[in-house]
Design a protein around this motif. Sequence first.
Motif, PDB file in Angstrom:
ATOM      1  N   ALA B  86       0.748  -1.085   0.139  1.00  0.00           N
ATOM      2  CA  ALA B  86       0.127   0.044   0.051  1.00  0.00           C
ATOM      3  C   ALA B  86       0.967   1.235   0.052  1.00  0.00           C
ATOM      4  CB  ALA B  86      -0.771   0.047   1.398  1.00  0.00           C
ATOM      5  N   TRP B 120      -8.505  -0.396 -11.478  1.00  0.00           N
ATOM      6  CA  TRP B 120      -9.372   0.548 -10.246  1.00  0.00           C
ATOM      7  C   TRP B 120      -8.707   0.235  -8.875  1.00  0.00           C
ATOM      8  CZ3 TRP B 120     -10.883  -2.623  -6.310  1.00  0.00           C
ATOM      9  CH2 TRP B 120     -10.712  -4.114  -6.384  1.00  0.00           C
ATOM     10  N   TYR B 121      -7.958  -0.810  -8.638  1.00  0.00           N
ATOM     11  CA  TYR B 121      -7.422  -0.869  -7.439  1.00  0.00           C
ATOM     12  C   TYR B 121      -5.905   0.201  -7.179  1.00  0.00           C
ATOM     13  CZ  TYR B 121      -5.075  -4.834  -9.879  1.00  0.00           C
ATOM     14  OH  TYR B 121      -4.296  -5.355 -10.690  1.00  0.00           O
ATOM     15  N   TRP B 122      -5.503   0.672  -8.198  1.00  0.00           N
ATOM     16  CA  TRP B 122      -4.651   1.494  -7.896  1.00  0.00           C
ATOM     17  C   TRP B 122      -5.283   3.100  -7.711  1.00  0.00           C
ATOM     18  CZ3 TRP B 122       0.771   1.950  -8.427  1.00  0.00           C
ATOM     19  CH2 TRP B 122       1.581   0.427  -8.204  1.00  0.00           C
ATOM     20  N   MET B 134      -5.181   2.916   3.761  1.00  0.00           N
ATOM     21  CA  MET B 134      -5.236   1.570   2.992  1.00  0.00           C
ATOM     22  C   MET B 134      -3.905   0.721   3.710  1.00  0.00           C
ATOM     23  SD  MET B 134      -7.660   1.283   1.191  1.00  0.00           S
ATOM     24  CE  MET B 134      -7.411  -0.267   0.829  1.00  0.00           C
ATOM     25  N   ALA B 138      -5.989  -2.651   4.523  1.00  0.00           N
ATOM     26  CA  ALA B 138      -5.774  -3.908   3.468  1.00  0.00           C
ATOM     27  C   ALA B 138      -5.540  -4.953   4.547  1.00  0.00           C
ATOM     28  CB  ALA B 138      -4.864  -3.585   2.517  1.00  0.00           C
TER      29      ALA B 138
END
Lengths: 534, 392
Positions: B86, B120-122, B134, B138
């Motif tokens: 992260a 998208w997760y970036w 995060m 996460a």
Amino acid sequence: MRMIRCFVPGLLLCLLIGLVPFAQAQNDDAAGQALLEALAVSSYEAKGEAIESIITSGDERSRRWLDELLDGKLQRHKDTGRFVIVLENRGRNWPVIDALSFEEAGEMSRRDLDRIGINNALRGQLQSALAVLDLYTDDVDDRRDAARELLGSVDAAMVEPLRELIGSEDDAEVRRLLEQGLAIHRLNEGDIEAIAELEGSLNSRVRAALNSATQSDDPLVADAASAALLDIEQKLRINSGLETLYFGLSLGSVLVLAAIGLAITFGVMGVINMAHGELIMLGAYTTWGMQQLLPGQPGLSLVLAIPAGFAVAALAGIAIERGVIQFLKGRPLETLLATFGVSLILQQLVRTVISPLNRTVVSPEWMSGSLMINEGLSLTLNRLFVLGFALVVFACLMLVMRRTRLGLEVRAVTQNRAMARAMGIRATRVDIMTFALGSGVAGLAGVALSQLTNVGPNLGQNYIIDSFMVVVFGGVGNLWGTLVAGLSLGVINQVLEPWVGAVLAKIVVLVFIILFIQKRPRGLFPQKGRAAEG
Amino acid sequence: MWLSRPFRERSTQLFLGVLLAALAAVTFLNLALPADNPFHVSTYTVTLLGKYLSYALLAVAVDLVWGYLGILSLGHGAFFALGGYAMGMYLMRQIGDRGTYGDPVLPDFMVFLDWDSLPWYWLGFDMPWFAFLMVILAPGLLALVFGFLAFRSRVTGVYLSIITQAMTFALMLAFFRNEMGFGGNNGLTDFRELLSFDLRSDATRLGLFIATGIALALGYVICRAIVASKLGRVSVATRDAEARTRFLGYRVERFQLFVFVVSAMLAGVAGALYVPQVGIINPSEFSPIFSIEVVLWVALGGRGTLYGAVIGAILVNYAKTVFTGVMPDAWLFALGGLFVLVTVFLPKGIAGLLGYRFRGHRFKGRHSKRRSSAPDTSTSDTSTSGTREATA
């Protein structure tokens, strides 16, 4: 072999087929030199003619010449015009033999030599010509290869000679292949009956011929061809399914072998041995060491490596049990850490003493090659042996655990240690024997693995997590569970692989097991009754 | 307030005192002394010490679950690495158009792989607050899902250890894949700045070291506060006699889940502090061996003490630095030997050797006398029975 389809001038082959059997030996050096001389021209067309004249010359050496020409090894000395065959084209000076007498001619500098180049058209011509030549050899395998090579390249001029050949051929396989070759030719001519002969063949060239026949102008032929093709594709699907199953079982048998020793030490005794993978590695290195002791006899050394690998790993296991594990009775998590330490030491030991690099173990001849089931499916022999070996080891282990005094004592000690001791069983001795047995089986796994992969210091590490997964998935303390779990995980992995790729398949399987353990914490086949109270 | 309780403990006071004194001393020796003074601490050493401190925080997190909850996690490296990733993603986004390919948005490896937009997760990782959130969320989320499933099914003991190992192994395989969008084999690297401080400057490095030290102090205090609270006592009870605690009416799995998630978050923070100091994060941090090594730090220092974990982490990693520099071949022998020696001869670790008995440890009472060296064997005396109750 890469197949380059080509169109072979029919006349040439017709001539050739007629000539070769009757050709007299004409090993005249002058004539030979003249034949080769004709090759040393720059025009490929002229070269083609030169090749034809070599083929039709009936010279016994022509076969070798054409072979070497195909490999680019037939070369000409620039100054003397002498033709030689290069044995090895590495380095500055190449060892050569004379192209006419096939006698050794020392070394020649590569600068003095001219290669006789060929292009793709010539290569195709040569391959077909060689295939036809090979139809007359005595070796059955060569004849079969030659007949296979001819599939799809038969033309009108060859039909008659091939018919005659079929009549005189005594190998059924060669006959069948030649018939198929003729049938493809007839199909190309629009003969609908040829399709019936081609039905069910898995050969890729037959499929190609049928494929082009589906585009035929004659709707009857096109329909029949597509029906035959559909049938063949059905068979191919079954084949590839069987192949996946075979690879899955093969992978599964490796998993079973790696895990079955653990099923005894972890499953039956309850000892977490993180050094189990390194015991596998020791077994593999024993095989390698055996081969170093008996160079040139891979078969014998492999057979000897089976008891040796068992003994080495079992002794190492006893050392681990006596040196570490016995002090940690009833403390499984500490045992896990301590044996992990042992595994690091063993790995580094091998790196320091032998080498950090991988070692290759030679497979004996009877284990290499493959078993042809049909044209689309062949099983590699070494995997078949490992599969069989895994089953044998499993059966032996079952026998030991179920039918021998040791097995009885082991089960007694695991179920109720105090009571077993009260009945006069020496529990410590049983511990040692059990651990030695489990470790020895790991050694056997190593011997088998050395036939499939490279032998290196990390060999065992790659299997330790998988092995634990198999044991836990199958149900701790249950040997049958380990067998079923190992084989099914192997098959699942192989089935998933074409869809998602090798790495993702492994991840999916791991996640599946993690979730499975949540659902059934005691595995596929949980122990029942008194044993479950452990 | 519950968070202030640890400050009244002598062990915590001593630990914090030593830690803060060490931070101050290193800062002074680095800044005030000229480079040729024998007592000068170079910036390289400061970064090295910062790395040790982030490892120490990870060890504290492992000790919280192993020492006080009896869960031997062989997958804490996964939480550490997730936090690290992260942070690494944030640092990647900070590079901007100064990468080799000069793409204003995409990191170099994505340009190299011909990706045309960010997955998208970036998204959102260009904002520091989101990235830092995060870092905690996460690993916390992974621990929540994993722990929820595992504890609800009452998977404990060795089984839990093995599936945590499988978890980190699966993650390692996943992160090695280029298609995952985390840089594959090479991981994330070439970082330039953090919150617009140049990562290569000496001042930033010293700052990161101090920040790690403070994070360690905070993490320690949080763990002590948890341990000293009623919740901590229930988790220790779970460790020593899970079935009995359950029969007393406690929802054991909730306590386990809470502590597990907190521990994972701490591990994530440790990873996030580790990455900018080391300058790279790659999938090898997920490797099961790393996670087991962390457990060794805790075992060596003495589990169930928290400060022991810090001592163990620093000692082992210092030894690693020395050994790999002087005789790299011997390191694995030493590490392997440590594993064996510590578990066989030093079950209480260095903390046990020192013989300290602080107030906070009185709960190691009657129950642990019988089995003093094995707080994790839960209720039964054979090893495979970790899930015995699960089938009931």
